[in-house]
Every structure is written in structure tokens, then in C-alpha cells.
Write a protein that holds these residues in place. Structure first.
Motif, mmCIF file in Angstrom:
data_model
loop_
_atom_site.group_PDB
_atom_site.id
_atom_site.type_symbol
_atom_site.label_atom_id
_atom_site.label_comp_id
_atom_site.label_asym_id
_atom_site.label_seq_id
_atom_site.Cartn_x
_atom_site.Cartn_y
_atom_site.Cartn_z
ATOM 1 N N ASP A 274 -81.869 5.548 12.467
ATOM 2 C CA ASP A 274 -81.815 6.275 13.733
ATOM 3 C C ASP A 274 -80.694 5.746 14.622
ATOM 4 N N ASN A 275 -80.554 4.424 14.717
ATOM 5 C CA ASN A 275 -79.517 3.835 15.562
ATOM 6 C C ASN A 275 -78.122 4.167 15.045
ATOM 7 N N ILE A 276 -77.909 3.993 13.743
ATOM 8 C CA ILE A 276 -76.595 4.265 13.170
ATOM 9 C C ILE A 276 -76.279 5.749 13.226
ATOM 10 N N GLY A 277 -77.275 6.582 12.980
ATOM 11 C CA GLY A 277 -77.033 8.018 13.033
ATOM 12 C C GLY A 277 -76.629 8.501 14.410
ATOM 13 N N LYS A 278 -77.281 8.003 15.447
ATOM 14 C CA LYS A 278 -76.933 8.417 16.808
ATOM 15 C C LYS A 278 -75.553 7.912 17.208
ATOM 16 N N LEU A 279 -75.238 6.679 16.823
ATOM 17 C CA LEU A 279 -73.935 6.113 17.193
ATOM 18 C C LEU A 279 -72.794 6.838 16.499
ATOM 19 N N THR A 280 -72.912 7.082 15.200
ATOM 20 C CA THR A 280 -71.844 7.776 14.473
ATOM 21 C C THR A 280 -71.692 9.219 14.949
ATOM 22 N N THR A 281 -72.792 9.874 15.269
ATOM 23 C CA THR A 281 -72.698 11.238 15.793
ATOM 24 C C THR A 281 -71.992 11.258 17.142
ATOM 25 N N LEU A 311 -76.564 -7.761 6.689
ATOM 26 C CA LEU A 311 -77.252 -6.689 5.977
ATOM 27 C C LEU A 311 -78.121 -5.861 6.917
ATOM 28 N N ASP A 312 -78.640 -6.493 7.972
ATOM 29 C CA ASP A 312 -79.444 -5.745 8.938
ATOM 30 C C ASP A 312 -78.588 -4.760 9.729
ATOM 31 N N ALA A 313 -77.330 -5.114 9.989
ATOM 32 C CA ALA A 313 -76.432 -4.206 10.719
ATOM 33 C C ALA A 313 -76.026 -3.008 9.876
ATOM 34 N N ASP A 314 -75.941 -3.177 8.534
ATOM 35 C CA ASP A 314 -75.653 -2.081 7.601
ATOM 36 C C ASP A 314 -74.299 -1.431 7.913
ATOM 37 N N PHE A 315 -73.224 -2.212 7.774
ATOM 38 C CA PHE A 315 -71.880 -1.698 8.047
ATOM 39 C C PHE A 315 -71.481 -0.600 7.064
ATOM 40 N N ARG A 316 -71.903 -0.724 5.826
ATOM 41 C CA ARG A 316 -71.519 0.279 4.825
ATOM 42 C C ARG A 316 -72.093 1.653 5.163
ATOM 43 N N GLU A 317 -73.334 1.698 5.621
ATOM 44 C CA GLU A 317 -73.934 2.970 6.007
ATOM 45 C C GLU A 317 -73.238 3.542 7.238
ATOM 46 N N PHE A 318 -72.816 2.669 8.149
ATOM 47 C CA PHE A 318 -72.069 3.121 9.322
ATOM 48 C C PHE A 318 -70.796 3.845 8.898
ATOM 49 N N ARG A 319 -70.055 3.258 7.973
ATOM 50 C CA ARG A 319 -68.819 3.896 7.526
ATOM 51 C C ARG A 319 -69.104 5.176 6.751
ATOM 52 N N ARG A 320 -70.141 5.170 5.906
ATOM 53 C CA ARG A 320 -70.451 6.362 5.112
ATOM 54 C C ARG A 320 -70.778 7.556 6.005
ATOM 55 N N GLN A 321 -71.605 7.324 7.021
ATOM 56 C CA GLN A 321 -71.952 8.431 7.906
ATOM 57 C C GLN A 321 -70.758 8.867 8.738
ATOM 58 N N LEU A 322 -69.930 7.920 9.142
ATOM 59 C CA LEU A 322 -68.766 8.279 9.950
ATOM 60 C C LEU A 322 -67.764 9.099 9.139
ATOM 61 N N GLU A 323 -67.685 8.874 7.838
ATOM 62 C CA GLU A 323 -66.744 9.615 7.007
ATOM 63 C C GLU A 323 -67.080 11.108 6.973
ATOM 64 N N TYR A 324 -68.346 11.438 6.707
ATOM 65 C CA TYR A 324 -68.670 12.861 6.599
ATOM 66 C C TYR A 324 -68.866 13.519 7.964
ATOM 67 N N LYS A 325 -69.242 12.746 8.968
ATOM 68 C CA LYS A 325 -69.428 13.352 10.291
ATOM 69 C C LYS A 325 -68.098 13.663 10.963
ATOM 70 N N THR A 326 -67.096 12.808 10.758
ATOM 71 C CA THR A 326 -65.773 13.123 11.303
ATOM 72 C C THR A 326 -65.176 14.346 10.609
#
Length: 470
Positions: A274-281, A311-326
Motif C-alpha cells: 500500500d505504501n509503495i503503491g501510493k508513493l509510486t502513483t 528488505l523491508d523497504a523493498d527497493f526492487r518493488e518500488f522500481r518495478r511499479q515505477l516502471e509500468y506506472k510512468t
């Protein structure tokens, strides 16, 4: 040409439907293990195994009445999805051995366990999907109408469903719908962004999850650390239960305790998503050019003091979501080269420090006297690097030092990128132009020009109250 995206919806089955879902998942697990044993038997006898999807289906159709006379209780799609997953797993193993698959070596497929595996099956053909005039329900062949916890029709938006995967996680059943979307609708060019044609650099970290080059910060929620005490107590209770009872399936009290541990883990994962999804959006909707670093998360996790937090910050998921959302929002994403020293470079004069320990949270330049938060300084440097012209590294290998035959080791902070999104700084770029741009950004965001408290004092708010400088 079409693009695809997934929509995950939680199901609300009745007790009878729950038993049918478990039966379908059990049938898929049986077919997977049976076919894997058949392939291993072919190899042990010296035969040439045929592990294509169609070969597996032909063999199953020939022997299913003798091996599994109960197969008609479940939909044929459950067995077909198991063969599809096994065929893909064997293909990945073969390609990895022959060097045709990038990344880590893929091992031989393992048997699926009823005790620890994830129950799942999929539909690819038949009358599955939405039900007309019933937006909060899905049709599953051989199971019937299954109620959903949310409006499925609103999530799908009238697009065609090409696949539905049903799985159980932490005691709850979910349906992942793969929907087709026309390619021309992917870049939302007409979407009105608050900061249209604005560039930003994003520095990811453990203490602060994201620091933007304009001074905005987003604190790290630390979902796992905050729930660690509750999780530890649940795991201690689980360890006191009888795991070997009931022929290895555990006692009832053990299974209840195991369910509590799984639900805690599922809640942590949901909070992080939820946190990463809102931030990347928010980033994709408010900026047209976003620059990030190519972090080596695996290398950073080797640090025993920071592994849990990284691992708790999950940087890889942050980048993955940012790639398709941009891409979906019509914005551009720039991934900075792994060798660019964003944290050690002064954003004012360009001086690069030889060493910068993690304990120094304020960057101090000995040459120009700049004092700035190290994350903000790195974010400004990342923005400058992202605004530079891109050049491709033809080989995609580790870079050699000039005049030396020794290959530089891959740094811990960065990892090799795919090559298509690399940015290289230096000769041919125009050092005067780049330095002028660096000085301009540093002057605009120097601590003396920021209003009020530093960016580290900003609040975490969504979405309209996203953290801005006071």
C-alpha cells in the motif's frame, strides 16, 4: 498490439465453494507432481523427455482414467494450468543450464507440497469471469458464482479477461484477472499532472524511504520492524505446538497458530504494498521526468546490520511499479548508471569525496563549504544525471579502469542494469553545461533557500497532502 495488466480481487466463498476451491487446487498439485515424476522416470530410463505443454496434455488424456478416475470432479483447466507451470519451469531450467536465460541459475523443479505450498489453479478457456448485472461476483466453472469483497466489474472497466488465476494466501482466496488493454491507451497523454514537465530525482534509503530533489521526503514506514514484536510472540506460540501430529500435517492447535503467523506476514506485505503503491502513483502523476538509481538490493542485503531494513523497504518493488506506472501515465523514467557516485558528489561544485560513511547524515564539502542533508544532495545529483543525454553501453559488463586490465568489482550500492536505460556522464556530454545545470539545481534547493524545516521533517500524507516543504 495489446498490453496486459493484472487485477487482484479477494473472494468470499461459501463453505461448499471453499471445499471445491481446495479440490481444484489439490487436483492441480496432483497433476503437477505426477507429470514431474513422469519426466524424471523418462530421464532415469535414458529416454528423451518431452516436457512441452502439448506432450503433457496428450499423456494425461491417455492415462487420466486409470491414474485419477476422480478427475471429472474438477475442471480440466485446473490440470492444464499445472502442466503449463511445469512446462515453463522445466524450460527455465533448461535455458539456464545452456546460458540462454539471464540471471541466477534456475534449479530443477521441486514437488509441490500440500503442507507448505500455495494452493492455486487457473482458467484460460471456458465461461469464466464477470457475470452480467452482478458486479460483485465472478463465475468459476465447476464452482459457480463466487461472491467478491469488492466491485469486480468496476476494477475491470469492461476490458476483456484473458486469464484468471485463483490462489489462497494466509487463509483467504484471491482471483487475479489478467485483462487486455489496447496499446494506444497505455500512455495517458491527456492526463493532467500537477507538475507537468517537471523533473525530479529520487534517492531511496533506509532511514528515509524516498528523498526528492525538490526537498520532499517520504519517511520509511518500517512495517516489518513495527510488527516484529507481535510476530515474534506468534512464532514462539507456533514453536510450542505439535508439528508432527496427524501423520505429519500438524495438530489443530498447530494449524491455528500457523494461520496466525501467516496472517501477520500477509498484513505486513499488504501494508508495504500500500505504501509503495501510493508513493509510486503520486510520483508518476505529478512528474514528467523521474530519475532513480540502479540499486543492488541483493548486495545491500549482505550487510547483516542493514539487511532487515533494506528488505523491508523493498527497493526492487518500488522500481518495478515505477516502471509500468510512468509508462502508463506518459512520463519518462531514467535509471542512473551504477557507477555514478551520487552520494559522494557535491551538488554545488562537483567535488567527489573518496569516502563517505553511512554515519555522516550531513554532506559537507571541503572545497566550497556546502552543508546539506546527504539524501537531498544525492537526489539533486540523480536529477542532474537523469537530465543528461543517454548513451548505451554496448557490452553491459563491468567497466574497466583506463590503462588497467583489472576489471572493477560491482559496487554494493548499484547493480548492472540491462543497458537500455543507462546514463553515462563525462567526456562528450559537455562538462560546462552539466556543471551549470548542477549549480542551478543546487542553488534552488540549497538549505538556505528551503522554507522552514529541512525535508526530513515533512509528514507522510496521501495523496493530495503528499509531503511538501513548509
Amino acid at each position: 498490439m495489446s498490453a496486459y495488466e493484472a487485477v487482484r480481487i479477494r473472494l468470499d466463498p461459501t463453505p461448499r465453494q471453499t471445499r471445491l476451491l481446495e479440490s481444484h487446487a489439490g487436483g492441480a498439485r496432483f497433476a503437477y507432481n505426477l507429470m514431474l515424476a513422469h519426466v524424471r522416470r523418462q530421464i532415469s530410463l535414458g529416454e528423451k523427455p518431452d516436457w512441452t505443454l502439448y506432450a503433457m496434455r496428450r499423456w494425461w488424456n491417455e492415462w487420466k482414467d486409470e491414474i485419477a478416475p476422480w478427475w471429472r470432479e474438477n475442471s480440466k483447466e485446473a490440470y492444464g494450468s499445472a502442466f503449463e507451470w511445469l512446462s515453463q519451469a522445466l524450460r527455465n531450467w533448461s535455458d539456464s543450464r545452456k546460458g540462454r536465460r539471464a540471471g541466477r541459475r534456475v534449479g530443477w523443479p521441486k514437488y509441490k507440497s500440500k503442507r507448505s505450498g500455495v494452493p492455486r489453479f487457473a482458467y484460460t478457456t471456458g465461461s469464466f469471469g464477470l457475470i452480467e448485472d452482478d458486479p460483485k461476483a465472478l463465475r468459476l466453472p465447476r464452482i459457480g458464482r463466487v461472491h467478491c469483497m469488492e466491485n469486480a466489474a468496476e476494477r475491470v472497466h469492461g476490458r476483456r479477461i484473458v486469464r484468471m488465476t485463483v490462489s489462497r494466501h494466509a487463509g483467504f482466496w484471491y482471483a487475479a484477472l489478467t485483462v487486455e488493454r489496447p496499446a494506444e491507451s497505455v500512455p495517458a497523454k491527456n492526463r493532467k499532472r500537477k507538475n507537468h514537465d517537471r523533473q525530479v530525482g529520487v534517492d531511496l534509503g533506509v532511514r528515509t524511504l524516498a528523498t526528492l530533489s525538490d526537498g520532499t521526503t517520504f519517511p520509511n514506514p518500517r512495517n516489518y520492524v513495527r510488527t516484529q514484536r507481535k510476530l515474534r510472540r506468534a512464532q514462539q506460540a507456533l514453536s510450542r505446538r505439535d508439528r508432527g501430529a496427524n501423520h505429519g500435517y500438524g495438530s489443530k492447535r498447530y494449524n491455528r497458530a500457523l494461520g496466525r503467523v501467516r496472517r501477520i506476514h500477509a498484513r505486513i506485505a499488504a501494508q508495504r504494498a500500500d505504501n509503495i503503491g501510493k508513493l509510486t502513483t503520486w510520483l508518476a502523476d505529478n512528474y514528467s521526468d523521474i530519475s532513480i538509481e540502479d540499486l543492488n538490493v541483493q548486495g545491500m542485503s549482505h550487510n547483516r546490520r542493514l539487511a532487515k531494513h533494506v528488505l523491508d523497504a523493498d527497493f526492487r518493488e518500488f522500481r518495478r511499479q515505477l516502471e509500468y506506472k510512468t509508462a502508463r501515465a506518459g512520463a519518462r523514467l531514467h535509471v542512473i548508471d551504477r557507477w555514478y557516485p551520487s552520494s559522494k558528489t557535491c551538488s554545488n561544485c562537483g567535488t567527489v569525496k573518496a569516502k563517505l560513511p553511512l554515519s555522516e547524515r550531513v554532506y559537507h564539502c571541503d572545497k566550497c563549504g556546502l552543508d546539506m542533508d546527504r539524501d537531498l544532495n544525492a537526489a539533486i545529483n540523480i536529477q542532474v544525471a537523469g537530465s543528461a543525454p543517454e548513451t548505451l553501453n554496448a557490452r553491459g559488463e563491468d567497466v574497466r579502469q583506463t590503462g588497467s586490465s583489472r576489471t572493477m568489482p560491482t559496487p554494493v550500492k548499484h547493480e548492472p542494469s540491462g543497458g537500455a536505460s543507462r546514463v553515462r556522464l563525462g567526456a562528450g556530454l559537455g562538462n560546462e553545461t552539466m556543471q551549470a545545470r548542477t549549480n542551478q539545481i543546487a542553488t534552488e534547493h540549497h538549505p538556505r533557500n528551503l522554507r522552514g524545516a529541512m525535508a526530513s521533517q515533512l509528514l507522510w500524507a496521501w495523496p493530495d497532502r503528499a509531503a511538501n516543504t513548509r
